[in-house]
Design a protein around this motif. Structure first.
Motif, short mmCIF file in Angstrom:
data_model
loop_
_atom_site.label_atom_id
_atom_site.label_comp_id
_atom_site.label_asym_id
_atom_site.label_seq_id
_atom_site.Cartn_x
_atom_site.Cartn_y
_atom_site.Cartn_z
N GLN B 13 -4.00 -1.52 2.34
CA GLN B 13 -2.70 -2.21 2.17
C GLN B 13 -2.79 -3.24 1.06
O GLN B 13 -1.94 -3.29 0.17
CB GLN B 13 -2.30 -2.91 3.49
N HIS B 88 5.27 1.06 -0.12
CA HIS B 88 4.96 2.04 0.92
C HIS B 88 3.49 2.01 1.31
O HIS B 88 3.15 2.26 2.46
CB HIS B 88 5.40 3.44 0.49
N VAL B 89 2.64 1.67 0.35
CA VAL B 89 1.21 1.59 0.67
C VAL B 89 0.92 0.33 1.50
O VAL B 89 0.19 0.38 2.49
CB VAL B 89 0.38 1.57 -0.63
N PRO B 92 3.70 0.09 5.33
CA PRO B 92 4.27 1.35 5.80
C PRO B 92 5.14 1.13 7.03
O PRO B 92 4.98 0.12 7.72
CB PRO B 92 3.03 2.19 6.16
#
Lengths: 742, 309
Positions: B13, B88-89, B92
């Motif tokens: 993340q 998105h990483v 999420p």
């Protein structure tokens, strides 16, 4: 002695004003004196805010600092932010605008000189009110954006928060008044030939800025009124324990807060757009683009507020939206930077102190703008928001940007205001100290943020590198303090021994340089012909004027009546205030509620009766106006009388409704319906009362024969206000009662 | 310990944010270099020469204006694409039930493991290599949960529940802090994320599940009685003892923790004595009052707390 053709006097004329002494300053309505009062006052507050900044930096110089207690530290940084934003940057720019706008548009004064004086006194009073909190139990300590519920009663127990709110309300009213005045001035008092498209860019940006103020400040006023109702009347707006929303405060505050950033930047852009051309000896590159980009920034600034809230968890869709709008706002800002750079290109650059500050402004503002872009890349914001990286970012914008621009403007216009030049020798020392001190203080803060140091901490653990970088920052702050002493010394010595300025020491081109320094009370004896953007260039270079001969005299500026213009502007501002209250009502009443709701306690039919009274009073007022235009005074009195009776009937009706609800046990604190209902209808009722006072004033004016000579602007303005109050009620009625009738 | 955690990420993340940051900073750096370069060139090339006439008056250039509107716009489109990918990483969408619930208090962190039935405070233990769903709540004002080396920060707002994914690739201690100003002791609202290999994490978990042991007679036993007689238990809980206050941290395994007062000092017996003698001298403004304990009482309490492993 104001035409350029005549010889310049080299001895600065003594204050041409006939009145002297302290009382003449207290009583003045001259925009130049008011402008100077603004500048003195904001300089004083700047020193206070600066001392607060030094206290912060001393506390943070070493890890585990013990110089200030946590509570004292929190008060000091809250007061530093509030002071610098509301008592320094904003009013300092307004002060420059006050002094310069009438001169730059060839007017004798502002549109409403007395209102102008009132705005200044509200600033002073609001500032003193804020600082009075320190002797009344403690300064506010919730930060300059006072997030709820920290700012609510359970968590901020001292009166400091209440003083903060009261002060900001007073200041907010003053700022709106100034901006109404500024808009009316620019729209109605421009000299012949000075079309909107020929306005100096400083005036352009002050003009756009004034719209930002009248639209953004009502959002702040509405938010803090709601907070004050929570704190003093036990309302529930932002109390999560009572169903209120902590997030709504953030939406409301930043609806004001982000435009506020541009409110503190646009006039500074305007100053830079005056200084750079003059010291590059070229006109501004791409005038229409520089002017239009301000409008674009102004519009976009109302659509970016939630980029302060990426960490709130609004969801990816909201984050995308506000990332896009925030990125877009960088485009018109970039346009300005490129145009300033292109203005210097091919010029003949004179590195005066003023120009040095302007150039440093460009670079530092670019750094602040680019670090702003890093926040629009949302995940970077997730790391960096609420850290020292943000502190570095907004100081690059507001100190490295706006404050440097203000100094560029100060060195540029000081000769006009005082009749004497500032010393360039001391000026250059001041510049270099400020440049070094500023970058030392704030550049390292980017790194501290990346290293993980949160903002607003009164101390920090001894982690690798943190102590050293903080020490660098603190030393930089003291260099900045020294630079400020050099500035004060420069002003002091230059006022006594500075070279006489003459009318136009910089060979500048705008109208303020076409009169004496300082200008006479009436500003101009005679204005040069205005056929373009640079009337004094045209005068000095008849062989190469800005405008084609064919264009000369073709532009007739459109003009409006100032009272009606002022009133319309004010009404727009008021409409935004009500919009915020109406939205809060809709938002909270759409949610399920435990306590009483509209349908269980309100009697819409009774309300409909006094609604009809209020709405028909708009028609009766219109009849009164018609009678006045036909010079039928008896008809005017009769219709005005009916209007008054209908208005009073409405207020009595509302009073009875409140009484019924009170007997029913409904209080401000009962639930969110009660809080939102009393706030919305109460503020409307207050406005009806103001309107009634206005109508009574009209009656008095009519009885004293004021309208006999056809001077009926007051009737038109008060009439607009009265129709507006009725229109607001249509909205309020539709939102609260209409559903109950159907 | 990582000096610049934003650039030294320890989870997928946070790494997503690091690569985005490097790309965006490179683009911004290039723009800054361009402006600085142009300005320096202007200053060298176009300085006024004494006695020079006024330069040629140029009013603008439409194509240039279009150029410096469109190119920055395209750069921003590029940044936006990178942004969406990184969002998105690093953040999420959530699925399933939370593994950990962290509740922000003025000025400490309550940490629950609903699936394991564990409660602790001011430190978050996680097994390495797993993405854990963390639910974030607030008990009083807004706080913000931030571990720069591991995850994006996220606000903890009363009346709102937020979620983040927390993960660490390697064992280690990762520093965290409250990032939203929350009142007097915001500075000392720090915490640690302690990532351990799965086996060590399970051992820790087993320790934490046990209720507090009853100490043998002596100083520790006197301390236990003091804990019950004084007002301690109105705010603090010790599982296995008749105490269920929740305004302050659960003390069942106090001695196993590394820090006191949400980071204000290390958890050693002498520091614990200082804290108990007068918390207001250590963390002014914190909600634990000075209980005016005698030296002997403090000694007994410290002895008791040392048994709470």
């Amino acid at each position: 002695m104001n035409s350029i053709a005549s010889a310049q006097t080299l001895e600065p004329p003594h204050a041409a004003e006939s009145e002297r002494g302290l009382l003449s300053w207290v009583a003045t309505v001259d925009h130049k004196r008011i402008g100077l009062l603004y500048l003195f006052t904001t300089l004083a507050f700047f020193l206070v805010g600066g001392i607060e900044a030094l206290l912060v930096r001393v506390q943070l110089a070493v890890p585990n600092g013990k110089f200030l207690s946590p509570e004292a530290y929190n008060q000091v940084f809250t007061m530093h932010g509030t002071t610098m934003i509301f008592l320094v940057v904003m009013p300092m720019l307004i002060g420059f605008a006050n002094y310069l706008v009438p001169l730059m548009i060839g007017a004798r004064d502002m549109a409403f000189p007395r209102l102008n004086a009132m705005s200044y006194w509200l600033l002073l009073f609001g500032g003193l009110l804020l600082y009075f909190s320190w002797v009344a139990g403690g300064a506010p300590a919730a930060g300059w954006f006072s997030y709820s519920p920290l700012s609510e009663r359970p968590f901020s127990t001292t009166a400091g928060m209440n003083y903060w709110i009261a002060s900001l309300l007073v200041l907010g009213i003053g700022s709106v008044a100034t901006s109404v005045n500024m808009i009316a001035t620019v729209l109605t008092l421009r000299a012949p030939g000075l079309t909107i498209r020929r306005l100096p860019l400083f005036v352009w940006m002050v003009f756009v800025n004034s719209f930002l103020i009248i639209l953004a400040l009502p959002a702040l006023n509405a938010s803090i009124v709601m907070l004050l109702i929570d704190r003093l009347l036990k309302g529930n707006f932002f109390q999560p324990a009572m169903g209120g929303s902590a997030v709504l405060w953030q939406h409301y505050f930043w609806t004001f807060g982000h435009p506020e950033v541009y409110i503190m930047a646009l006039p500074a852009f305007g100053m830079i757009s005056e200084v750079i051309p003059v010291f590059s000896r070229k006109p501004i590159f791409g005038y229409p683009f520089v002017a239009a980009s301000s409008v674009a920034i102004g519009l976009l600034s109302f659509g970016v507020w939630a980029h302060h809230m990426f960490a709130v968890g609004l969801g990816h869709i909201a984050d995308y939206t506000f990332a896009v709008t925030s990125m877009l706002i960088a485009v018109p800002t970039g346009v300005k930077i490129f145009n300033w750079t292109a203005t210097m290109w091919g010029g003949s650059i004179r590195l005066t102190t003023s120009m040095l500050f302007a150039i440093a402004f460009i670079i530092q503002f670019v750094i602040g703008g680019l670090s702003g872009i890093t926040f629009t890349a949302v995940p970077m914001d997730w790391q960096l928001t609420d850290t020292y990286y943000v502190v570095a970012h907004f100081h690059y914008v507001l100190f490295g940007g706006t404050y440097f621009a203000i100094l560029a403007g100060f060195y540029y216009w000081f000769p006009k205001m005082s009749g004497r030049m500032l010393s360039e020798k001391w000026g250059k020392l001041h510049f270099w100290l400020t440049l070094i001190g500023f970058n030392m203080t704030f550049f390292v803060q980017h790194i501290l943020g990346l290293m993980g140091m949160p903002r607003r901490v009164f101390t920090y653990p001894n982690l690798p590198g943190w102590g050293a970088l903080n020490m660098v920052s603190t030393i930089g702050a003291f260099i900045l303090a020294a630079s400020t002493l050099v500035l004060i010394w420069n002003v002091w010595i230059s006022l006594r021994h500075g070279d006489p300025a003459g009318d136009n020491p910089w060979n500048a081109w705008t109208l303020e340089w076409a009169t004496t320094s300082p200008p006479p009370p009436h500003n101009f004896d005679r204005l040069p012909p205005i056929n373009g953007r640079r009337p004094l260039w045209d005068l000095a270079h008849p062989e190469n004027p800005d405008t084609d001969a064919a264009e000369v005299g073709r532009h007739v500026p459109w003009k409006l009546e100032k009272n009606v213009t002022g009133m319309i502007t004010f009404i727009i501002s008021e409409a935004f205030f009500f919009l915020m209250l109406i939205f809060a009502y809709l938002y909270y009443n759409a949610r399920p509620m435990v306590g009483p709701v509209a349908s269980s306690v309100l009697d819409a039919r009774k309300t409909l009766v006094f609604t009809v009274c209020l709405l028909s009073s708009s028609w009766t007022f219109w009849m009164a106006e018609k009678a006045l235009h036909r010079k039928k005074m008896s008809g005017f009195y009769a219709w005005l009388g009916v209007t008054l009776i209908l208005g009073f009937t409405f207020i009595v009706g509302q009073g009875l409704e409140y009484l019924g609800l009170y007997n029913h046990g409904l209080r401000m604190s009962t639930d969110l319906f009660a809080t939102t209902f009393f706030t919305l209808t109460g503020f409307h009722g207050l406005h009806v009362c103001l309107g009634l006072i206005g109508l009574l004033v009209l009656l008095g004016l009519a009885l004293s024969g004021e309208f006999a000579h056809g001077r009926t602007e007051a009737v038109a303005s008060i009439g607009l206000y009265w129709h507006f109050v009725d229109a607001v009620w249509i909205a309020v009625f539709s939102v609260i009662y209409l559903r109950l009738l159907l | 310990m990582r000096a610049v955690p934003v650039f030294d990420a320890a989870s997928p993340q946070a790494r997503g944010i690091t690569s985005l940051s490097l790309a965006v900073l490179a683009i911004c750096g290039a723009i800054l270099a361009l402006i600085v370069g142009l300005t320096v060139y202007n200053l060298i090339r176009f300085r006024a020469k004494p006695g020079a006439p006024e330069p040629r008056q140029i009013f603008g250039h439409k194509r240039l204006e279009i150029l410096w509107t469109v190119i920055p716009f395209l750069l921003l489109v590029w940044i936006f694409v990178l942004t969406v990918q990184a969002m998105h990483v690093s953040h999420p969408p959530r699925h399933g039930q939370p593994d950990i619930v962290v509740i922000g208090h003025q000025w400490w962190w309550e940490v629950h493991y609903p699936k394991l039935g564990i409660i602790t405070a001011n430190e978050v233990h996680i097994p390495t290599g797993q993405a854990l769903l963390v639910r974030l709540e607030a008990a009083d004002v807004i706080h913000d949960f931030w571990v720069p080396a591991l995850a994006p920060k996220e606000d903890m707002i009363p009346g709102v529940t937020n979620y983040i994914w927390l993960q660490a690739d390697e064992p280690g201690t990762y520093l965290g802090a409250c990032a939203e100003f929350c009142g007097a002791e915001h500075a000392w609202m720090r915490f640690q994320v302690i990532a351990q290999p799965a086996s060590q994490f399970r051992a820790w978990e087993a320790d934490q599940r046990r209720p507090a042991p009853t100490p043998p007679a002596g100083a520790a036993e006197r301390g236990r009685r003091l804990f019950l007689d004084k007002t301690c238990m109105e705010c603090h809980s010790i599982r296995g003892v008749a105490a269920a206050g929740s305004a302050g941290p659960d003390l069942t395994h106090l001695a196993s923790r590394r820090m006191l007062g949400a980071g204000v000092m290390t958890n050693t017996p002498p520091n614990l004595s200082l804290w108990l003698t007068n918390p207001q001298a250590i963390k002014p403004g914190c909600l634990m009052p000075n209980l005016n304990l005698t030296h002997a009482q403090v000694r007994d309490l410290v002895s008791y707390f040392q048994t709470l492993k």
